[in-house]
Write a protein that holds these residues in place. Structure first.
Motif, PDB file in Angstrom:
ATOM      1  N   UNK A 161       0.684  -1.189   0.124  1.00  0.00           N
ATOM      2  CA  UNK A 161       0.225   0.157  -0.068  1.00  0.00           C
ATOM      3  C   UNK A 161       0.994   1.300   0.093  1.00  0.00           C
ATOM      4  N   UNK A 162       0.184   2.385  -0.429  1.00  0.00           N
ATOM      5  CA  UNK A 162       0.980   3.666  -0.292  1.00  0.00           C
ATOM      6  C   UNK A 162       0.228   4.338   0.855  1.00  0.00           C
ATOM      7  N   UNK A 163       1.124   4.949   1.781  1.00  0.00           N
ATOM      8  CA  UNK A 163       0.570   5.591   2.979  1.00  0.00           C
ATOM      9  C   UNK A 163       0.985   6.872   2.948  1.00  0.00           C
ATOM     10  N   UNK A 164       0.094   7.746   3.216  1.00  0.00           N
ATOM     11  CA  UNK A 164       0.682   9.317   3.342  1.00  0.00           C
ATOM     12  C   UNK A 164       0.302   9.566   4.862  1.00  0.00           C
ATOM     13  N   UNK A 165       1.346   9.917   5.584  1.00  0.00           N
ATOM     14  CA  UNK A 165       1.237  10.236   7.174  1.00  0.00           C
ATOM     15  C   UNK A 165       1.486  11.807   7.059  1.00  0.00           C
ATOM     16  N   UNK A 166       0.087  12.384   7.730  1.00  0.00           N
ATOM     17  CA  UNK A 166       0.190  13.919   7.856  1.00  0.00           C
ATOM     18  C   UNK A 166       0.934  14.323   9.115  1.00  0.00           C
ATOM     19  N   UNK A 167       1.767  14.824   9.283  1.00  0.00           N
ATOM     20  CA  UNK A 167       2.620  14.991  10.587  1.00  0.00           C
ATOM     21  C   UNK A 167       3.583  14.179  10.935  1.00  0.00           C
ATOM     22  N   UNK A 168       4.751  14.597  11.420  1.00  0.00           N
ATOM     23  CA  UNK A 168       5.878  13.647  11.679  1.00  0.00           C
ATOM     24  C   UNK A 168       6.310  13.978  13.136  1.00  0.00           C
ATOM     25  N   UNK A 175       5.302   5.060   1.819  1.00  0.00           N
ATOM     26  CA  UNK A 175       5.091   5.892   2.929  1.00  0.00           C
ATOM     27  C   UNK A 175       5.704   7.193   2.273  1.00  0.00           C
ATOM     28  N   UNK A 176       4.820   8.460   2.464  1.00  0.00           N
ATOM     29  CA  UNK A 176       5.052   9.569   2.145  1.00  0.00           C
ATOM     30  C   UNK A 176       4.742  10.373   3.600  1.00  0.00           C
ATOM     31  N   UNK A 177       5.730  10.894   4.163  1.00  0.00           N
ATOM     32  CA  UNK A 177       5.632  11.702   5.394  1.00  0.00           C
ATOM     33  C   UNK A 177       5.581  13.321   5.087  1.00  0.00           C
ATOM     34  N   UNK A 178       4.510  13.904   5.492  1.00  0.00           N
ATOM     35  CA  UNK A 178       4.353  15.335   5.295  1.00  0.00           C
ATOM     36  C   UNK A 178       4.390  16.214   6.551  1.00  0.00           C
ATOM     37  N   UNK A 179       5.069  17.156   6.454  1.00  0.00           N
ATOM     38  CA  UNK A 179       5.111  18.146   7.604  1.00  0.00           C
ATOM     39  C   UNK A 179       6.028  19.388   7.069  1.00  0.00           C
ATOM     40  N   UNK A 182      10.883  16.369   9.388  1.00  0.00           N
ATOM     41  CA  UNK A 182      11.144  15.691   8.166  1.00  0.00           C
ATOM     42  C   UNK A 182      12.494  14.736   8.043  1.00  0.00           C
ATOM     43  N   UNK A 183      13.505  15.482   8.565  1.00  0.00           N
ATOM     44  CA  UNK A 183      14.766  14.900   8.516  1.00  0.00           C
ATOM     45  C   UNK A 183      14.753  13.445   9.569  1.00  0.00           C
ATOM     46  N   UNK A 184      14.080  13.461  10.516  1.00  0.00           N
ATOM     47  CA  UNK A 184      14.038  12.493  11.323  1.00  0.00           C
ATOM     48  C   UNK A 184      13.015  11.287  10.602  1.00  0.00           C
ATOM     49  N   UNK A 185      12.231  11.683   9.889  1.00  0.00           N
ATOM     50  CA  UNK A 185      11.454  10.722   9.106  1.00  0.00           C
ATOM     51  C   UNK A 185      12.195  10.094   7.704  1.00  0.00           C
ATOM     52  N   UNK A 186      12.998  11.017   7.389  1.00  0.00           N
ATOM     53  CA  UNK A 186      13.792  10.500   6.349  1.00  0.00           C
ATOM     54  C   UNK A 186      14.791   9.194   6.822  1.00  0.00           C
ATOM     55  N   UNK A 229       7.669  18.610   2.191  1.00  0.00           N
ATOM     56  CA  UNK A 229       7.708  19.821   3.029  1.00  0.00           C
ATOM     57  C   UNK A 229       6.545  20.538   2.732  1.00  0.00           C
ATOM     58  N   UNK A 230       5.515  20.880   3.717  1.00  0.00           N
ATOM     59  CA  UNK A 230       4.583  21.682   3.344  1.00  0.00           C
ATOM     60  C   UNK A 230       4.758  23.093   3.088  1.00  0.00           C
ATOM     61  N   UNK A 231       6.113  23.437   3.743  1.00  0.00           N
ATOM     62  CA  UNK A 231       6.443  24.861   3.155  1.00  0.00           C
ATOM     63  C   UNK A 231       6.980  25.106   1.861  1.00  0.00           C
ATOM     64  N   UNK A 232       7.269  23.992   0.865  1.00  0.00           N
ATOM     65  CA  UNK A 232       7.624  23.897  -0.424  1.00  0.00           C
ATOM     66  C   UNK A 232       6.635  23.927  -1.353  1.00  0.00           C
ATOM     67  N   UNK A 233       5.319  23.849  -0.831  1.00  0.00           N
ATOM     68  CA  UNK A 233       4.182  23.709  -1.863  1.00  0.00           C
ATOM     69  C   UNK A 233       3.106  24.620  -1.265  1.00  0.00           C
TER      70      UNK A 233
END
Length: 93
Positions: A21-28, A47-51, A57-61, A69-73
């Motif tokens: 599955x593809x999972x998007x996690x909103x908030x890290x 798995x796609x981590x969004x924050x 985000x560095x920790x999720x990586x 990165x929410x700030x990039x979009x």
């Protein structure tokens, strides 16, 4: 730990995450990071981590997941729209 562990597991379980599955996690934050771990444990293929917080985000990586990165979009929803997802459940943790 006794709160975030079952909360993160419950979210993944209720979403019915299956292998590949593809999972998007909103908030890290702590719950989001554990949600990522559970999704990987359940076999999620992507798995796609969004924050918007860079150190989160560095920790999720470090878990080997994609990060957004929410700030990039300007519109994160627009960023995900072209992706093809099979949505079984709508779940928010």
């Amino acid at each position: 730990m006794t709160d975030i562990l079952p909360t993160s597991y419950w979210g993944v379980d209720m979403a019915g995450v299956k292998p590949d599955d593809t999972v998007i996690v909103l908030g890290c934050g702590p719950v989001g990071l554990l949600t990522i771990k559970w999704a990987l444990f359940k076999g999620a293929g992507r798995v796609i981590a969004v924050d918007g917080v860079k150190y989160r985000l560095e920790h999720a990586k470090k878990y080997g997941v994609e990060v957004v990165d929410l700030e990039a979009h300007h519109d994160t929803g627009e960023y995900f729209t072209p992706m093809k997802f099979s949505i079984r459940n709508k779940m928010s943790v």
